[in-house]
Structures are given as structure tokens and as C-alpha cells.
Design a protein around this motif. Sequence first.
Motif, PDB file in Angstrom:
ATOM      1  N   THR A  32      12.580 -43.606 -18.314  1.00  0.00           N
ATOM      2  CA  THR A  32      11.804 -41.669 -17.641  1.00  0.00           C
ATOM      3  C   THR A  32      11.794 -40.796 -18.004  1.00  0.00           C
ATOM      4  O   THR A  32      11.123 -41.667 -19.505  1.00  0.00           O
ATOM      5  N   THR A  33      11.380 -40.015 -17.242  1.00  0.00           N
ATOM      6  CA  THR A  33      10.286 -38.408 -18.136  1.00  0.00           C
ATOM      7  C   THR A  33      11.471 -37.289 -18.847  1.00  0.00           C
ATOM      8  O   THR A  33      12.583 -37.254 -18.005  1.00  0.00           O
ATOM      9  N   ARG A  34      11.107 -36.783 -19.698  1.00  0.00           N
ATOM     10  CA  ARG A  34      12.183 -35.144 -19.803  1.00  0.00           C
ATOM     11  C   ARG A  34      12.010 -34.679 -18.435  1.00  0.00           C
ATOM     12  O   ARG A  34      13.040 -34.524 -18.323  1.00  0.00           O
TER      13      ARG A  34
END
Length: 93
Positions: A32-34
Motif C-alpha cells: 500500500t502507500t504511506r
Amino acid sequence: MKYRLADAMKNCMKKMPVEKITVKEIVTECGTTRQTFYRNFLDKYDLINWYFDKLVLQSFEQIGMGHTVGESLTQKFAFIRAEKVFFTEAFRS
């Protein structure tokens, strides 16, 4: 998503101490993303505290569900053993 991030954190904990784990490593492990991470948690310690609270609640829900005290304690210890890496690293940090 929170549980996926917790699983990613646990996988990271198998490889290195909490102090060395970065949010980047957690999100890479999770895929996923930050931004997604920070939408759910303030930092890695917030994630650890959230997951710890979930484990404690889940653990207490199992007690007294028609079992003897001995059976309940056996379940409790099996539960803790299954989460050994998380508890070890969380308390170490």
C-alpha cells in the motif's frame, strides 16, 4: 486495511527490531502507500498500540465462553504463543 498493516508490521518484526522498522518498510510489505498508512495511524507505535488493544480485547472475549478456568487459560496461552513475535518485539521496544 488496519489489520493488513498490522500483519505487515508483524512480518517486519520477524526480520528486525521495531526501532529499525520504517513506515516505508511497513507499506512496502503491505503493498500500500504511506498515505494509506497515515490515514489510519499516526506512526508505527500507534499501529502497535492499536493492534495490541485488539489482541487484548480478542483474548478477553475468549475467556468464560463455557470453558473451565483451565481451558480458558490454555486458550489464553495458545493465543499469546501464536502472537509471540508481536508481543516480544512490541515489549522490547
